[in-house]
Enzyme design. Structure first.
Site, PDB file in Angstrom:
ATOM      1  N   TRP A 129      40.755  47.198  47.443  1.00 22.07           N
ATOM      2  CA  TRP A 129      39.459  47.802  47.147  1.00 22.07           C
ATOM      3  C   TRP A 129      38.364  46.772  46.892  1.00 22.07           C
ATOM      4  O   TRP A 129      37.192  47.113  46.863  1.00 22.07           O
ATOM      5  CB  TRP A 129      39.592  48.694  45.896  1.00 22.07           C
ATOM      6  CG  TRP A 129      40.333  48.006  44.771  1.00 22.07           C
ATOM      7  CD1 TRP A 129      41.666  48.125  44.501  1.00 22.07           C
ATOM      8  CD2 TRP A 129      39.821  47.063  43.821  1.00 22.07           C
ATOM      9  NE1 TRP A 129      42.025  47.317  43.440  1.00 22.07           N
ATOM     10  CE2 TRP A 129      40.893  46.650  43.005  1.00 22.07           C
ATOM     11  CE3 TRP A 129      38.565  46.515  43.579  1.00 22.07           C
ATOM     12  CZ2 TRP A 129      40.765  45.725  41.977  1.00 22.07           C
ATOM     13  CZ3 TRP A 129      38.429  45.581  42.546  1.00 22.07           C
ATOM     14  CH2 TRP A 129      39.512  45.207  41.768  1.00 22.07           C
ATOM     15  N   ASN A 130      38.698  45.491  46.646  1.00 21.59           N
ATOM     16  CA  ASN A 130      37.671  44.574  46.121  1.00 21.59           C
ATOM     17  C   ASN A 130      36.632  44.167  47.172  1.00 21.59           C
ATOM     18  O   ASN A 130      35.474  43.959  46.836  1.00 21.59           O
ATOM     19  CB  ASN A 130      38.314  43.363  45.433  1.00 21.59           C
ATOM     20  CG  ASN A 130      39.157  42.531  46.354  1.00 21.59           C
ATOM     21  OD1 ASN A 130      39.612  42.998  47.401  1.00 21.59           O
ATOM     22  ND2 ASN A 130      39.395  41.292  45.992  1.00 21.59           N
ATOM     23  N   LYS A 153      45.320  52.031  56.410  1.00 22.64           N
ATOM     24  CA  LYS A 153      45.418  52.705  55.110  1.00 22.64           C
ATOM     25  C   LYS A 153      44.565  51.943  54.104  1.00 22.64           C
ATOM     26  O   LYS A 153      44.948  50.893  53.601  1.00 22.64           O
ATOM     27  CB  LYS A 153      46.873  52.762  54.617  1.00 22.64           C
ATOM     28  CG  LYS A 153      47.072  53.984  53.784  1.00 22.64           C
ATOM     29  CD  LYS A 153      47.632  53.925  52.399  1.00 22.64           C
ATOM     30  CE  LYS A 153      47.483  52.918  51.397  1.00 22.64           C
ATOM     31  NZ  LYS A 153      46.390  53.181  50.419  1.00 22.64           N
ATOM     32  N   PRO A 154      43.361  52.460  53.829  1.00 23.59           N
ATOM     33  CA  PRO A 154      42.516  51.793  52.846  1.00 23.59           C
ATOM     34  C   PRO A 154      43.014  52.039  51.430  1.00 23.59           C
ATOM     35  O   PRO A 154      43.867  52.911  51.203  1.00 23.59           O
ATOM     36  CB  PRO A 154      41.151  52.462  53.058  1.00 23.59           C
ATOM     37  CG  PRO A 154      41.469  53.817  53.592  1.00 23.59           C
ATOM     38  CD  PRO A 154      42.769  53.706  54.352  1.00 23.59           C
ATOM     39  N   GLY A 203      46.456  42.359  49.645  1.00 26.24           N
ATOM     40  CA  GLY A 203      46.621  43.003  48.348  1.00 26.24           C
ATOM     41  C   GLY A 203      47.403  42.112  47.400  1.00 26.24           C
ATOM     42  O   GLY A 203      47.431  40.882  47.560  1.00 26.24           O
ATOM     43  N   SER A 204      48.045  42.733  46.430  1.00 24.25           N
ATOM     44  CA  SER A 204      48.679  41.958  45.360  1.00 24.25           C
ATOM     45  C   SER A 204      50.017  41.360  45.803  1.00 24.25           C
ATOM     46  O   SER A 204      50.662  41.844  46.738  1.00 24.25           O
ATOM     47  CB  SER A 204      48.894  42.858  44.145  1.00 24.25           C
ATOM     48  OG  SER A 204      49.801  43.883  44.482  1.00 24.25           O
ATOM     49  N   GLU A 225      48.023  38.613  53.123  1.00 30.46           N
ATOM     50  CA  GLU A 225      47.101  37.794  52.322  1.00 30.46           C
ATOM     51  C   GLU A 225      47.177  38.346  50.905  1.00 30.46           C
ATOM     52  O   GLU A 225      46.762  39.475  50.660  1.00 30.46           O
ATOM     53  CB  GLU A 225      45.667  37.914  52.862  1.00 30.46           C
ATOM     54  CG  GLU A 225      45.505  37.518  54.323  1.00 30.46           C
ATOM     55  CD  GLU A 225      45.456  36.013  54.550  1.00 30.46           C
ATOM     56  OE1 GLU A 225      45.681  35.232  53.605  1.00 30.46           O
ATOM     57  OE2 GLU A 225      45.187  35.624  55.699  1.00 30.46           O
ATOM     58  N   LEU A 226      47.723  37.549  49.987  1.00 27.64           N
ATOM     59  CA  LEU A 226      48.069  38.084  48.662  1.00 27.64           C
ATOM     60  C   LEU A 226      47.203  37.476  47.554  1.00 27.64           C
ATOM     61  O   LEU A 226      46.241  36.784  47.817  1.00 27.64           O
ATOM     62  CB  LEU A 226      49.560  37.856  48.420  1.00 27.64           C
ATOM     63  CG  LEU A 226      50.464  38.393  49.554  1.00 27.64           C
ATOM     64  CD1 LEU A 226      51.919  38.061  49.298  1.00 27.64           C
ATOM     65  CD2 LEU A 226      50.283  39.898  49.747  1.00 27.64           C
ATOM     66  N   CYS A 259      39.908  37.401  45.339  1.00 22.99           N
ATOM     67  CA  CYS A 259      41.201  36.696  45.424  1.00 22.99           C
ATOM     68  C   CYS A 259      41.049  35.206  45.166  1.00 22.99           C
ATOM     69  O   CYS A 259      41.911  34.603  44.553  1.00 22.99           O
ATOM     70  CB  CYS A 259      41.864  36.943  46.777  1.00 22.99           C
ATOM     71  SG  CYS A 259      40.817  36.507  48.171  1.00 22.99           S
ATOM     72  N   GLU A 354      47.171  36.426  37.414  1.00 21.25           N
ATOM     73  CA  GLU A 354      45.832  36.659  37.975  1.00 21.25           C
ATOM     74  C   GLU A 354      45.092  37.618  37.023  1.00 21.25           C
ATOM     75  O   GLU A 354      45.513  38.759  36.859  1.00 21.25           O
ATOM     76  CB  GLU A 354      46.019  37.296  39.353  1.00 21.25           C
ATOM     77  CG  GLU A 354      44.770  37.470  40.159  1.00 21.25           C
ATOM     78  CD  GLU A 354      45.050  38.119  41.524  1.00 21.25           C
ATOM     79  OE1 GLU A 354      45.913  39.014  41.622  1.00 21.25           O
ATOM     80  OE2 GLU A 354      44.382  37.725  42.501  1.00 21.25           O
TER      81      GLU A 354
HETATM   82  P1  NAD Z   1      47.473  46.476  45.684  1.00 26.03           P
HETATM   83  O1  NAD Z   1      48.572  45.602  46.163  1.00 26.03           O
HETATM   84  O2  NAD Z   1      47.683  47.272  44.453  1.00 26.03           O
HETATM   85  O3  NAD Z   1      47.067  47.538  46.814  1.00 26.03           O
HETATM   86  C1  NAD Z   1      46.659  47.127  48.104  1.00 26.03           C
HETATM   87  C2  NAD Z   1      46.930  48.269  49.096  1.00 26.03           C
HETATM   88  O4  NAD Z   1      48.340  48.480  49.199  1.00 26.03           O
HETATM   89  C3  NAD Z   1      46.331  49.608  48.699  1.00 26.03           C
HETATM   90  O5  NAD Z   1      45.855  50.246  49.870  1.00 26.03           O
HETATM   91  C4  NAD Z   1      47.531  50.360  48.114  1.00 26.03           C
HETATM   92  O6  NAD Z   1      47.418  51.756  48.189  1.00 26.03           O
HETATM   93  C5  NAD Z   1      48.651  49.867  49.008  1.00 26.03           C
HETATM   94  N1  NAD Z   1      50.001  49.926  48.431  1.00 26.03           N
HETATM   95  C6  NAD Z   1      50.342  49.937  47.126  1.00 26.03           C
HETATM   96  N2  NAD Z   1      51.696  49.917  47.011  1.00 26.03           N
HETATM   97  C7  NAD Z   1      52.193  49.876  48.271  1.00 26.03           C
HETATM   98  C8  NAD Z   1      53.519  49.796  48.818  1.00 26.03           C
HETATM   99  N3  NAD Z   1      54.583  49.755  48.042  1.00 26.03           N
HETATM  100  N4  NAD Z   1      53.657  49.721  50.172  1.00 26.03           N
HETATM  101  C9  NAD Z   1      52.579  49.729  50.985  1.00 26.03           C
HETATM  102  N5  NAD Z   1      51.310  49.810  50.519  1.00 26.03           N
HETATM  103  C10 NAD Z   1      51.115  49.866  49.184  1.00 26.03           C
HETATM  104  O7  NAD Z   1      46.187  45.542  45.531  1.00 26.03           O
HETATM  105  P2  NAD Z   1      44.736  45.932  45.022  1.00 26.03           P
HETATM  106  O8  NAD Z   1      44.754  46.127  43.544  1.00 26.03           O
HETATM  107  O9  NAD Z   1      44.165  46.987  45.892  1.00 26.03           O
HETATM  108  O10 NAD Z   1      43.923  44.589  45.388  1.00 26.03           O
HETATM  109  C11 NAD Z   1      43.816  43.495  44.526  1.00 26.03           C
HETATM  110  C12 NAD Z   1      44.771  42.395  44.948  1.00 26.03           C
HETATM  111  O11 NAD Z   1      44.497  41.997  46.295  1.00 26.03           O
HETATM  112  C13 NAD Z   1      44.613  41.122  44.123  1.00 26.03           C
HETATM  113  O12 NAD Z   1      45.884  40.604  43.833  1.00 26.03           O
HETATM  114  C14 NAD Z   1      43.844  40.194  45.050  1.00 26.03           C
HETATM  115  O13 NAD Z   1      44.019  38.825  44.771  1.00 26.03           O
HETATM  116  C15 NAD Z   1      44.417  40.573  46.376  1.00 26.03           C
HETATM  117  N6  NAD Z   1      43.536  40.167  47.475  1.00 26.03           N
HETATM  118  C16 NAD Z   1      43.912  39.117  48.261  1.00 26.03           C
HETATM  119  C17 NAD Z   1      43.062  38.678  49.272  1.00 26.03           C
HETATM  120  C18 NAD Z   1      43.430  37.508  50.157  1.00 26.03           C
HETATM  121  O14 NAD Z   1      42.768  37.323  51.171  1.00 26.03           O
HETATM  122  N7  NAD Z   1      44.423  36.716  49.818  1.00 26.03           N
HETATM  123  C19 NAD Z   1      41.845  39.324  49.477  1.00 26.03           C
HETATM  124  C20 NAD Z   1      41.492  40.409  48.664  1.00 26.03           C
HETATM  125  C21 NAD Z   1      42.349  40.825  47.665  1.00 26.03           C
END
Ligand code: NAD
Length: 453
Positions: A129-130, A153-154, A203-204, A225-226, A259, A354
């Protein structure tokens, strides 16, 4: 009737709109439709796909203001930053498409063999979402140019802007080449487990690990990309003003929800008094407020869980002896006022995890080796920065990260890869090498038979 996913303004809780949640049972049909759409899409030819994307993105241009407004309200970043993200997407998308087009051209090896880059199949793009559009766009564009179909899937926090983006692109793209699935982790898991060939995820770290486990059964291709926990080292011969400005700006960017935001700062004790007081002065000038407030540069925190986590990290630091120089653990609802702490130690959550909030966390070092060791003592390895003069590059060379900046932020200009080391990523996107990760490399060796043989 299908379940609805509501989206709220994180600054005040106002309902902004709703979308239909994609029922779990519908996801296999979505993926099957994507496979069916690929037949024509892959045979179209790469240059035509890139041209079609040009036309699709051009339709975004008349709607830039309303899209920026929606992005701003739904995610909470101020309207200026949301406009910047929209520009990156609408103008950067076609540029990325053309550089992917060049990177994915087949080429002769000069030995009677050639390399081809062929589509992998259906790519699941799962995003956070960020930076709700930029992160998705970085993965969707190379995936489509390579001839794959995409199921996107957003994040459940930002469904409206994602829906608006897909709707505009789909005015031009062929049916089912780009589809959207709405929901939370349950829909994400179903997609990962489904008949997809690649998962491109931002994501995370925790979600990335789960995706990797689930993808293992089918050895599905991954680009992930985590999260990060980026360190900054400020050396004794650094330009203190430039380092302090960077430290604050990078810790507070997007309310710290970035991130590669700065999460921990190690400063040489010889200049620490001066550096810390300048950081506090600069941090005090930051204005906190909603997306449309004049001059605001720290918006609301995305949700209550994330807000609680930031306060927990500040409280943990307080309890373990950190000095609070600004802000602290008493915070209003929805927002975090600029917070600056000194005396961070390795046992604090702030050093190990983080935080993802507008906090500058500092620690003093005597020898630079100590700072390097603490910077590297992390499972994360996304970005890092060194401020200094004589030995700054030598220190940067020892940092275990995918992107390192010397006297500037991490991440190269132009078409540089966006890449995390260690547990901050798997594969990467951006650049020739990044674009090629969305394709199957194929080597074709063809010996022409002469009629005499
Ligand atoms: P998140 O991992 O909670 O969710 C990301 C996405 O994954 C969402 O769409 C969510 O619904 C989905 N999701 C959740 N559980 C899942 C599963 N088990 N299987 C498949 N999909 C699943 O992350 P967030 O809170 O949305 O985003 C913040 C994180 O993203 C932070 O850790 C940040 O550092 C990271 N991030 C990394 C980068 C990068 O380029 N390295 C860029 C932006 C954000």
């Amino acid at each position: 009737m299908s379940e609805r996913l509501a989206s709220f303004d994180p600054g005040n809780g106002d309902l902004l709109g709703e979308v239909d949640v994609t029922e779990i049972g519908q996801i296999s049909g979505v993926v099957a439709a994507a496979h069916a759409a690929m037949t024509d899409w892959r045979s179209m030819g790469i240059a035509q796909r890139a041209q079609l994307l040009d036309r699709a993105y051009a339709k975004m241009k008349p709607h830039m203001n309303e899209l920026a407004r929606l992005l701003s309200r739904e995610m909470g970043k101020d309207i200026g930053r949301a406009g910047g993200e929209m520009n990156w997407v609408a103008y950067g998308g076609p540029q990325m498409a053309h550089s992917a087009c060049e990177a994915l051209q087949g080429r002769d090896l000069g030995t009677g063999s050639r390399i081809e880059y062929r589509p992998l199949g259906v790519v699941a793009v799962i995003s956070p979402w960020n930076y709700p559009l930029a992160m998705a766009n970085n993965l969707i564009v190379p995936a489509l140019v390579a001839g794959n179909a995409v199921v996107f899937k957003p994040s459940e926090e930002t469904p409206l802007i994602a829906q608006a983006f897909v709707k505009i692109l789909n005015e031009t793209l062929p049916h089912h080449v780009l589809q959207i699935v709405h929901g939370n982790g349950a829909q994400g898991r179903e997609l990962v487990d489904g008949d997809v060939n690649m998962i491109a995820f931002t994501g995370s770290q925790a979600t990335g690990k789960e995706i990797m486990k689930r993808a293992a059964g089918g050895l599905k291709r991954l680009v992930m990309e985590l999260g990060g926990n980026d360190p900054v080292i400020v050396m004794a011969d650094a330009n203190i003003e430039a380092a302090a400005r960077f430290a604050v700006a990078s810790s507070f960017e997007n309310a710290g929800q970035m991130c590669i935001s700065t999460e921990r700062i190690y400063v040489d004790e010889k200049i620490a008094d001066q550096f810390e007081s300048r950081v506090v002065e600069i941090a005090s000038s930051y204005k906190v407020g909603p997306w449309d407030m004049q001059g605001v540069n720290i918006g609301p925190i995305i949700n209550a869980a994330q807000h609680g986590k930031i306060i927990q990290h500040i409280r943990d630091a307080e309890l373990k002896g950190a000095k609070i120089l600004l802000g602290g653990s008493k915070q209003p609802e929805r927002y975090i006022n600029p917070t600056v702490i000194s005396g961070m130690t390795p046992d604090m959550q702030m050093e190990r995890e983080e935080t993802f909030g507008p906090v500058v966390a500092m620690s003093r070092y005597v020898k630079v080796e100590e700072a390097i060791e603490r910077a590297n003592d992390s499972t994360y390895g996304l970005g890092a920065v060194v401020f200094g003069n004589r030995d700054a590059q030598a220190v940067a060379d020892q940092l275990e990260v995918g992107m390192v900046g010397v006297n500037q932020g991490p991440g190269g200009g132009g078409d540089a890869p966006w890449v995390g080391a260690k547990q901050s990523g798997v594969g990467f996107h951006g650049s020739e090498d990044g674009h090629r990760q969305f394709a199957q490399v194929r080597v074709v060796s063809n010996r022409q038979q002469s009629s005499e043989e």
